[in-house]
Design an enzyme around this catalytic site. Structure first.
Site, mmCIF file in Angstrom:
data_model
loop_
_atom_site.group_PDB
_atom_site.id
_atom_site.type_symbol
_atom_site.label_atom_id
_atom_site.label_comp_id
_atom_site.label_asym_id
_atom_site.label_seq_id
_atom_site.Cartn_x
_atom_site.Cartn_y
_atom_site.Cartn_z
ATOM 1 N N ASP A 191 0.918 -1.240 0.212
ATOM 2 C CA ASP A 191 -0.190 0.122 -0.101
ATOM 3 C C ASP A 191 0.819 1.266 -0.006
ATOM 4 O O ASP A 191 1.649 1.262 0.813
ATOM 5 C CB ASP A 191 -0.768 0.071 1.273
ATOM 6 C CG ASP A 191 -1.847 1.257 1.219
ATOM 7 O OD1 ASP A 191 -2.617 1.110 0.302
ATOM 8 O OD2 ASP A 191 -1.544 1.956 2.123
ATOM 9 N N GLU A 206 2.005 -0.255 -4.939
ATOM 10 C CA GLU A 206 0.868 0.879 -5.426
ATOM 11 C C GLU A 206 1.863 2.151 -5.513
ATOM 12 O O GLU A 206 2.591 2.352 -4.862
ATOM 13 C CB GLU A 206 -0.073 1.297 -4.292
ATOM 14 C CG GLU A 206 -0.938 2.232 -4.831
ATOM 15 C CD GLU A 206 -1.883 2.745 -3.712
ATOM 16 O OE1 GLU A 206 -2.828 3.298 -4.147
ATOM 17 O OE2 GLU A 206 -1.642 2.640 -2.498
HETATM 18 C C1 BGC Z 1 -5.147 2.871 -0.083
HETATM 19 C C2 BGC Z 1 -6.368 3.570 0.492
HETATM 20 C C3 BGC Z 1 -5.910 4.187 1.677
HETATM 21 C C4 BGC Z 1 -4.301 4.693 1.559
HETATM 22 C C5 BGC Z 1 -4.011 4.963 3.129
HETATM 23 C C6 BGC Z 1 -3.997 3.749 -0.268
HETATM 24 O O1 BGC Z 1 -3.408 4.278 -1.335
HETATM 25 O O2 BGC Z 1 -5.336 2.081 -1.485
HETATM 26 O O3 BGC Z 1 -7.429 2.901 0.540
HETATM 27 O O4 BGC Z 1 -6.819 4.907 2.232
HETATM 28 O O5 BGC Z 1 -3.443 3.886 0.897
HETATM 29 O O6 BGC Z 1 -3.474 3.642 3.611
#
Ligand code: BGC
Length: 549
Positions: A202, A271
């Site tokens: 994440d 991500e």
């Molecule tokens: C997740 C989100 C989240 C954020 C903080 C992201 O990019 O996909 O849903 O709110 O990270 O963890």
């Protein structure tokens, strides 16, 4: 499970947002036994893996993306034994499981943060990013948080500010600290030993901030327009070169990859948001020593216009080098794609099918989001029905996340669409989704659901789609086309991105024949051999088995 080192390459990964998938215990919140219950459905789609959004212990301020214990399952989702059973049963069906690790920050309820904030001298004093105020008492620099306001919150005990890229209850871990890294690797070991097939990392772009805490400069006219947030977010006024997206994360990635390589057949999916997320994603996956794949926001944030799609794919191909991308057009953070495109209501099905064909014919792996296989539009929720702090803070300009997180419609006739038998669910079931329920689509061979099954099967059969090169053709708006190619096969993939009928002439470099059975629902027809007439959002695949050199 038999070993297959490259299973992730070209895989179709189905993202589950567990709160909204299936609720088995009737508390109005989806759970792990609910996912297990639907494994046969998932297997019937032909997917290779599922990615489950966080189900770890959490106060749920950001619905699980604020973890207070990385090794425990939150009781609302079940128990560790439920996860173990889910994992075994998924593996029996040939489905891999990727779990979502939130290592950029913890919850403020994590015991590490309790310790860290207690004093400036305790053993975890620098497990988070602490900094003194400026002489006038204001935060150390101009960094902003995604969820509104400064990225710094004052703590009266330490008389210092701490950093948070999201909510103030999500303090950023100090990933420069080797003790923190050691703990993270131990958490990874715990889940890898249990048998998970990989991690989605994440917010990887927020991992290592600039150690000098320099101010971000102002974004000027020619700078890249960020895709990972709406422009109504003041963070978009800055060029985020110091708060996030720094190159310092690469050594961390390389260490993690080396560590995870000890377990066979696992994969790391990162991500990559931030400014120029394509460039960042590329830098996270190159050299064979970094992540297996990453996803960027090029299509996730886009309205799927001719420019967005063709430029994003070209940009990715220029930057990717030897790396591998995982594409996605919807997830739990974005407006569902058919609504984002502003497809007219009566053409939602056609638009959903076109996006399906487009996403599944790109070079890379593909993450589809629960409900995408039903062609769900974004739910329209009233302000009082919103749950997400981000949506609430940016309302009404950006009701973006909750409307994509409403319960899955399983059964047209059942309460809450068969998602839950509870009188009330954590977020409202959206009534217009009933007509698109699985029970309605299952037995209709022309449904979006059944087209997805065919398209996923088609992708598996055609090596050019999984492994071939990609070359984007120069086409007039609103037609987008690319060629997927292996030595002995060329597949021409063509999409009409508009709600209007379009004509287009096939190139004459090869003799193509139309692949039938894959374009139903948004049809095309071929006249005089090369003249193609596309219906609204039509698409088609044209193959050639004896390509000219
Ligand atoms: C997740 C989100 C989240 C954020 C903080 C992201 O990019 O996909 O849903 O709110 O990270 O963890």
């Amino acid at each position: 499970m038999s070993g297959n080192n490259n299973w992730w390459r070209g895989a179709v990964i189905y993202q589950i947002y567990p709160r909204s998938f299936v609720d088995m215990n009737g508390d109005g919140i989806g759970d792990l036994p609910g996912i297990e219950r639907r494994l046969d459905y998932l297997a019937s789609l032909g997917i290779d893996a599922i990615w489950i959004s966080p189900f770890f212990k959490s106060p749920m301020k950001d619905f699980g993306y604020d973890v207070s214990d990385y090794r425990a399952v939150d009781p609302i989702f079940g128990h560790i034994d439920d996860f173990d059973r889910l994992l075994r049963h998924a593996h029996q069906r040939g489905i891999k499981i990727i779990i979502d690790e939130v290592w950029s920050h913890t919850s403020d309820q994590h015991h590490w943060f309790h310790e860290s904030r207690a004093s400036r001298t305790n053993s975890k004093h620098d497990w988070y990013v602490w900094a003194d105020a400026k002489p006038d008492g204001t935060p150390p620099n101009n960094w902003l948080s995604y969820f509104g306001g400064p990225a710094w919150t004052w703590d009266a005990r330490r008389e210092q500010y701490y950093l948070h890229h999201f909510l103030s209850s999500q303090p950023a871990l100090n990933l420069w600290n080797p003790d923190v890294l050691k703990e993270i690797f131990d958490i990874a070991k715990y889940w890898l030993d249990m048998g998970v097939d990989g991690f989605r990392l994440d917010a990887l772009h927020t991992y290592q901030h600039d150690p000098e805490l320099r101010d971000n400069p102002v974004r000027v006219a020619n700078d890249v327009i960020p895709m990972d947030m709406p422009l109504s977010n003041p963070m978009s006024y800055q060029k985020r070169i110091y708060s996030m997206g720094t190159p310092h994360v690469v050594p961390f990635i390389e260490k993690l990859r080396e560590y995870v390589n000890q377990w066979p057949d696992r994969c790391l999916l990162g991500e990559a948001g931030g400014d120029d997320s394509e460039a960042l994603a590329a830098s996270y996956v190159q050299t064979g020593k970094r992540l297996h794949m990453a996803y960027s926001f090029g299509l996730l944030g886009s309205r799927m216009t001719h420019h967005d799609v063709s430029e994003t794919v070209k940009r990715v191909e220029q930057k990717l080098g030897d790396g591998w991308l995982c594409w996605a057009t919807s997830n739990h953070d974005t407006v569902r794609v058919v609504s984002r495109m502003h497809a007219p209501d009566h053409l939602h099905k056609e638009a959903a099918l076109m996006v399906m064909a487009l996403g599944l014919s790109l070079r890379g792996s593909y993450c589809m989001y629960q409900g995408e296989e039903l062609g769900l539009p974004q739910a329209k929720l009233a302000f009082e029905d919103l749950r997400d702090p981000y949506d609430i803070s940016l309302y009404p300009e950006h009701a973006g996340r909750d409307g994509g997180r409403t319960p899955m419609p399983w059964h047209k006739e059942k309460p809450n669409g068969g998602f839950s038998f509870a009188p009330e669910t954590w977020i409202k079931f959206w009534e217009p989704h009933r007509d698109l329920a699985v029970s309605v689509q299952e037995h209709n061979s022309d449904s979006v659901l059944n087209h997805y099954r065919r398209m996923i099967g088609f992708r598996k059969q055609i090596p050019a789609l999984r492994d071939g090169d990609i070359h984007v053709l120069d086409t007039p708006e609103p037609i987008v086309a690319w060629v997927r190619k292996t030595d002995d096969y060329v597949l021409l993939c063509i999409f009409n991105l508009s709600p209007d009928q379009q004509n287009w002439t096939l190139p004459d470099d090869n003799t193509y024949s139309m692949v039938s059975g894959i374009s139903n629902g948004s049809e095309i027809s071929v006249e005089n051999d090369r003249q193609v007439v596309f219906h609204p959002y039509g698409f088609g695949f044209f193959g050639c088995t004896q390509p000219k050199a």
